[in-house]
Design a protein around this motif. Structure first.
Motif, mmCIF file in Angstrom:
data_model
loop_
_atom_site.group_PDB
_atom_site.id
_atom_site.type_symbol
_atom_site.label_atom_id
_atom_site.label_comp_id
_atom_site.label_asym_id
_atom_site.label_seq_id
_atom_site.Cartn_x
_atom_site.Cartn_y
_atom_site.Cartn_z
ATOM 1 N N SER A 155 8.563 -35.363 22.903
ATOM 2 C CA SER A 155 8.468 -35.661 24.331
ATOM 3 C C SER A 155 7.165 -36.348 24.718
ATOM 4 O O SER A 155 7.008 -36.783 25.858
ATOM 5 N N GLY A 156 6.211 -36.440 23.784
ATOM 6 C CA GLY A 156 4.966 -37.129 24.071
ATOM 7 C C GLY A 156 3.947 -36.291 24.799
ATOM 8 O O GLY A 156 3.137 -36.818 25.580
ATOM 9 N N ALA A 157 3.961 -34.995 24.570
ATOM 10 C CA ALA A 157 2.987 -34.092 25.202
ATOM 11 C C ALA A 157 2.395 -33.188 24.131
ATOM 12 O O ALA A 157 2.943 -33.036 23.048
ATOM 13 N N SER A 158 1.266 -32.572 24.433
ATOM 14 C CA SER A 158 0.709 -31.586 23.522
ATOM 15 C C SER A 158 1.524 -30.299 23.654
ATOM 16 O O SER A 158 2.156 -30.057 24.688
ATOM 17 N N PRO A 159 1.554 -29.457 22.620
ATOM 18 C CA PRO A 159 2.291 -28.199 22.724
ATOM 19 C C PRO A 159 1.858 -27.355 23.922
ATOM 20 O O PRO A 159 2.708 -26.780 24.624
ATOM 21 N N ARG A 160 0.563 -27.308 24.153
ATOM 22 C CA ARG A 160 0.071 -26.498 25.280
ATOM 23 C C ARG A 160 0.555 -27.078 26.617
ATOM 24 O O ARG A 160 1.002 -26.338 27.495
ATOM 25 N N ASN A 161 0.472 -28.411 26.755
ATOM 26 C CA ASN A 161 0.893 -29.038 28.009
ATOM 27 C C ASN A 161 2.394 -28.919 28.199
ATOM 28 O O ASN A 161 2.882 -28.704 29.320
ATOM 29 N N LEU A 162 3.158 -29.073 27.119
ATOM 30 C CA LEU A 162 4.616 -28.930 27.225
ATOM 31 C C LEU A 162 4.978 -27.526 27.685
ATOM 32 O O LEU A 162 5.841 -27.358 28.560
ATOM 33 N N SER A 163 4.353 -26.528 27.107
ATOM 34 C CA SER A 163 4.645 -25.143 27.514
ATOM 35 C C SER A 163 4.317 -24.917 28.986
ATOM 36 O O SER A 163 5.081 -24.287 29.722
ATOM 37 N N ARG A 164 3.184 -25.466 29.426
ATOM 38 C CA ARG A 164 2.799 -25.317 30.830
ATOM 39 C C ARG A 164 3.786 -26.019 31.747
ATOM 40 O O ARG A 164 4.252 -25.442 32.748
ATOM 41 N N LEU A 165 4.140 -27.259 31.391
ATOM 42 C CA LEU A 165 5.082 -28.015 32.221
ATOM 43 C C LEU A 165 6.457 -27.354 32.260
ATOM 44 O O LEU A 165 7.117 -27.323 33.301
ATOM 45 N N PHE A 166 6.898 -26.832 31.130
ATOM 46 C CA PHE A 166 8.200 -26.165 31.085
ATOM 47 C C PHE A 166 8.248 -25.000 32.057
ATOM 48 O O PHE A 166 9.208 -24.842 32.819
ATOM 49 N N ASN A 167 7.235 -24.185 32.031
ATOM 50 C CA ASN A 167 7.199 -23.033 32.943
ATOM 51 C C ASN A 167 7.125 -23.476 34.396
ATOM 52 O O ASN A 167 7.787 -22.896 35.261
ATOM 53 N N GLU A 168 6.337 -24.509 34.673
ATOM 54 C CA GLU A 168 6.196 -24.983 36.051
ATOM 55 C C GLU A 168 7.475 -25.623 36.573
ATOM 56 O O GLU A 168 7.882 -25.391 37.720
ATOM 57 N N GLN A 169 8.130 -26.438 35.739
ATOM 58 C CA GLN A 169 9.252 -27.250 36.200
ATOM 59 C C GLN A 169 10.600 -26.535 36.093
ATOM 60 O O GLN A 169 11.523 -26.837 36.852
ATOM 61 N N THR A 170 10.743 -25.624 35.137
ATOM 62 C CA THR A 170 12.048 -24.995 34.895
ATOM 63 C C THR A 170 12.079 -23.503 35.201
ATOM 64 O O THR A 170 13.152 -22.921 35.311
ATOM 65 N N GLY A 171 10.895 -22.893 35.291
ATOM 66 C CA GLY A 171 10.875 -21.454 35.522
ATOM 67 C C GLY A 171 11.171 -20.641 34.279
ATOM 68 O O GLY A 171 11.451 -19.438 34.368
ATOM 69 N N MET A 172 11.134 -21.274 33.116
ATOM 70 C CA MET A 172 11.358 -20.548 31.861
ATOM 71 C C MET A 172 10.515 -21.177 30.773
ATOM 72 O O MET A 172 10.008 -22.300 30.916
ATOM 73 N N SER A 173 10.368 -20.472 29.675
ATOM 74 C CA SER A 173 9.592 -20.997 28.558
ATOM 75 C C SER A 173 10.448 -21.927 27.709
ATOM 76 O O SER A 173 11.682 -21.958 27.840
ATOM 77 N N VAL A 174 9.795 -22.676 26.823
ATOM 78 C CA VAL A 174 10.532 -23.541 25.904
ATOM 79 C C VAL A 174 11.508 -22.722 25.073
ATOM 80 O O VAL A 174 12.674 -23.086 24.900
#
Length: 336
Positions: free
Chosen positions: A256-275
């Motif tokens: 997806s073109g993100a760092s693992p830490r940023n992806l995890s943060r974005l996932f929680n913010e945007q979807t309300g769940m973890s990867v």
């Protein structure tokens, strides 16, 4: 899997009645247009047909170039009947004689043309024409809430279902009012071209991919998709296309073109769940389809859905469902 060099062609015939509700046509067929662009294994070819070459619409915009009702439909065709407006813009008059004649022509044509192997889908009040032709006799069906009484009267042996987005009963598909036609067509696309294609089309149209039948919830294949963040969508698209892959946070981050830490943060913010939660939900959804549509034992289902064992599948399943997967298999196969 379908050979991409030999695509399956699904001929779609859209019946355009008098006073046609334009959204009943534009919404569902836009789904098919985008589905054709998203993949090449299935092609939807659309022909607009009706008793009149030019038809007035719900918003006072004429629809022209409508082909005559064909004498015979090709095998495997899908016929879509759009609904009509009671009071078109700038013309609230009762149905004229010509409109009544055209509606009668559609009903007579349906009786002649619809045979086994031809699917019939109605949008909104289009169900009334199907009912008048006897196409919904002894079927589960639905329509716009304002047309329920008329549908019951025209199809007294039908099992009319209220509060449904759409209902599928064999080769008969019916949908509720207006935008529910989009939900029905997304369902058809998912069956023909796969969930990943339907998800991509739904996201393009900025709509939810919802279930029909008795379940009003969002499709599990579109849970956590109520956002417009492209990085998260890239990761989610990859998981939906193949839930059984080894989708670690690191692997999805690279894709997806993100760092693992940023992806995890974005996932929680945007979807309300973890990867991990999202991946497990998609795997549980895939397992549910295999349970309903195959005789594979639980261990085989678990492995094909991406779980390490049946125990892992049961643990993930129980977080989302009240009943265990073994019970769900019997319930799903009975069509509950």
């Amino acid at each position: 899997m379908t050979d991409p060099t030999q695509s399956l062609d699904i001929p779609v015939f859209v019946v355009v009645p008098p006073r046609v509700l334009l959204l009943d046509v534009a919404g569902p067929i836009e789904v098919l247009r985008k589905a054709n662009l998203e993949q090449s294994s299935v092609r939807f070819t659309v022909t607009y047909i009706g008793p009149s070459a030019t038809v007035g619409s719900s918003i006072a915009l004429a629809v022209t170039g409508v082909a005559p009702l064909p004498e015979r439909l090709p095998d495997g065709a899908l016929v879509v009947i759009a609904g009509s407006a009671d009071a078109p813009m700038e013309n609230g008059l009762e149905h004229g004689e010509r409109e009544c004649v055209d509606e009668a022509a559609i009903v007579a044509w349906l009786r002649r043309a619809i045979r086994p192997g031809i699917r019939l889908a109605s949008i909104c009040s289009g169900a009334l024409l199907a009912a008048e032709a006897g196409m919904l006799d002894d079927c589960d069906c639905t329509t716009h809430h304002g047309c329920m009484e008329d549908l019951i009267r025209l199809a007294p042996t039908a099992r009319v279902r209220e509060n449904r987005l759409y209902v599928e009963d064999g080769e008969r598909l019916t949908s509720a009012g207006i935008t529910a036609g989009i939900d029905l067509m997304l369902h058809i696309v998912a069956e023909a071209a796969g969930h990943a294609c339907a998800v991509a089309v739904a996201r393009y149209l900025v709509v939810y991919l919802r279930r029909g039948g008795s379940d009003p919830q969002l499709s599990p294949w579109l849970e956590g998709r109520n956002h417009i963040h492209p990085v998260i969508h890239r990761a989610q698209d990859a998981v939906v296309a193949d839930p059984a892959q080894d989708w670690s946070v690191a692997a999805l981050a690279r894709l997806s073109g993100a760092s693992p830490r940023n992806l995890s943060r974005l996932f929680n913010e945007q979807t309300g769940m973890s990867v991990t939660d999202f991946v497990n939900r998609m795997r549980v959804a895939l397992a549910g389809e295999m349970l309903a549509g195959s005789r594979l034992d639980m261990e085989a289902v678990a492995m094909r859905a991406g779980f390490g064992s049946a125990r892992q599948l049961r643990r993930a399943w129980n977080r989302l469902h009240e009943s265990p997967p073994s019970t769900a298999r019997s319930r799903l196969q009975m069509g509950a």
